[in-house]
Design a protein around this motif. Structure first.
Motif, PDB file in Angstrom:
ATOM      1  N   ARG A  23      -1.983 -10.354  41.948  1.00 52.92           N
ATOM      2  CA  ARG A  23      -1.321  -9.024  41.948  1.00 52.92           C
ATOM      3  C   ARG A  23      -0.540  -8.801  40.662  1.00 52.92           C
ATOM      4  O   ARG A  23      -0.576  -7.726  40.072  1.00 52.92           O
ATOM      5  N   GLU A  26      -2.745  -8.041  37.648  1.00 55.63           N
ATOM      6  CA  GLU A  26      -3.245  -6.660  37.693  1.00 55.63           C
ATOM      7  C   GLU A  26      -2.205  -5.693  37.158  1.00 55.63           C
ATOM      8  O   GLU A  26      -2.533  -4.755  36.432  1.00 55.63           O
ATOM      9  N   GLU A  27      -0.943  -5.918  37.520  1.00 56.70           N
ATOM     10  CA  GLU A  27       0.132  -5.033  37.061  1.00 56.70           C
ATOM     11  C   GLU A  27       0.447  -5.231  35.581  1.00 56.70           C
ATOM     12  O   GLU A  27       0.858  -4.294  34.906  1.00 56.70           O
ATOM     13  N   LEU A  28       0.264  -6.453  35.071  1.00 51.20           N
ATOM     14  CA  LEU A  28       0.575  -6.737  33.672  1.00 51.20           C
ATOM     15  C   LEU A  28      -0.546  -6.338  32.710  1.00 51.20           C
ATOM     16  O   LEU A  28      -0.301  -6.143  31.519  1.00 51.20           O
ATOM     17  N   HIS A  31      -0.109  -3.672  30.155  1.00 45.19           N
ATOM     18  CA  HIS A  31       0.871  -4.039  29.124  1.00 45.19           C
ATOM     19  C   HIS A  31       0.298  -5.075  28.151  1.00 45.19           C
ATOM     20  O   HIS A  31       0.992  -5.522  27.241  1.00 45.19           O
ATOM     21  N   TYR A  38       4.346 -13.401  29.938  1.00 42.83           N
ATOM     22  CA  TYR A  38       5.565 -12.754  30.428  1.00 42.83           C
ATOM     23  C   TYR A  38       6.650 -13.801  30.665  1.00 42.83           C
ATOM     24  O   TYR A  38       7.806 -13.616  30.288  1.00 42.83           O
ATOM     25  N   ARG A 104       9.813  -2.699  30.995  1.00 44.84           N
ATOM     26  CA  ARG A 104       8.692  -1.981  31.627  1.00 44.84           C
ATOM     27  C   ARG A 104       7.852  -2.914  32.501  1.00 44.84           C
ATOM     28  O   ARG A 104       7.416  -2.533  33.580  1.00 44.84           O
ATOM     29  N   THR A 105       7.638  -4.145  32.033  1.00 44.43           N
ATOM     30  CA  THR A 105       6.830  -5.067  32.828  1.00 44.43           C
ATOM     31  C   THR A 105       7.564  -5.488  34.096  1.00 44.43           C
ATOM     32  O   THR A 105       6.930  -5.730  35.118  1.00 44.43           O
ATOM     33  N   GLU A 107       9.338  -3.559  35.931  1.00 47.36           N
ATOM     34  CA  GLU A 107       9.024  -2.491  36.887  1.00 47.36           C
ATOM     35  C   GLU A 107       7.643  -2.723  37.496  1.00 47.36           C
ATOM     36  O   GLU A 107       7.461  -2.581  38.704  1.00 47.36           O
ATOM     37  N   SER A 108       6.680  -3.101  36.671  1.00 50.75           N
ATOM     38  CA  SER A 108       5.331  -3.379  37.161  1.00 50.75           C
ATOM     39  C   SER A 108       5.333  -4.563  38.123  1.00 50.75           C
ATOM     40  O   SER A 108       4.668  -4.548  39.155  1.00 50.75           O
ATOM     41  N   ARG A 111       6.510  -3.769  41.581  1.00 46.97           N
ATOM     42  CA  ARG A 111       5.437  -3.212  42.418  1.00 46.97           C
ATOM     43  C   ARG A 111       4.547  -4.322  42.972  1.00 46.97           C
ATOM     44  O   ARG A 111       4.182  -4.315  44.150  1.00 46.97           O
ATOM     45  N   ALA A 112       4.203  -5.285  42.117  1.00 47.56           N
ATOM     46  CA  ALA A 112       3.379  -6.410  42.568  1.00 47.56           C
ATOM     47  C   ALA A 112       4.106  -7.195  43.657  1.00 47.56           C
ATOM     48  O   ALA A 112       3.507  -7.587  44.664  1.00 47.56           O
TER      49      ALA A 112
END
Length: 149
Positions: A23, A26-28, A31, A38, A104-105, A107-108, A111-112
């Protein structure tokens, strides 16, 4: 017939890691970062004076893997090298704009995290987070995992 046994914790953690990292990756992806990249950037943000050896140990990767990740992040413009404390050494530093990228990451990744944790209550989530931080502090012999608890 034998009573059912509880699954071993290392297995549970490994399987949870597989699902959670899928998950997160997918969100990263938008970016253009991996979860390990990360982690490296975040660790440097938290502890900017870490040596390459300390960083490799804290991230649980070999020095060779760390050097590869650092090279990728340098080429992407997220990291730079500055003179170290002795003048002969070099240290890693976040490049301008990387802190905004990390915000910003986060925030992503939130969500994950929400998708992965599903219907767990906020107190359950905080208990899980605290237990994992304590586990990591013990397993890595690094008290910085306990920061913010």
């Amino acid at each position: 017939m034998h009573p059912p046994t509880k699954p071993p914790i290392p297995y549970l953690l490994a399987y949870a890691f597989t699902l959670a990292s899928r998950r997160a990756e997918e969100e990263l992806r938008p970016h253009e970062l991996t979860l390990r990249q990360y982690g490296l950037l975040t660790q440097l943000q938290l502890e900017p004076e870490l040596t390459m050896s300390e960083l490799a140990r804290q991230l649980g990767v070999s020095r060779q893997s760390l050097h590869e990740m650092v090279g990728e992040l340098e080429r992407a413009g997220h990291l730079g090298r500055l003179p170290g404390s002795s003048g002969r050494t070099r240290r890693l530093a976040l490049a301008p704009g990387t802190e905004r990228l990390l915000a910003r990451t986060r925030e992503s990744l939130t969500r994950a995290e929400a998708g992965f944790l599903g219907d767990m209550s906020p107190p359950e989530i905080e208990t899980l987070r605290e237990l994992l931080q304590r586990l990591l502090a013990h397993a890595t012999d690094d008290e910085s995992w306990l920061a913010g608890m």
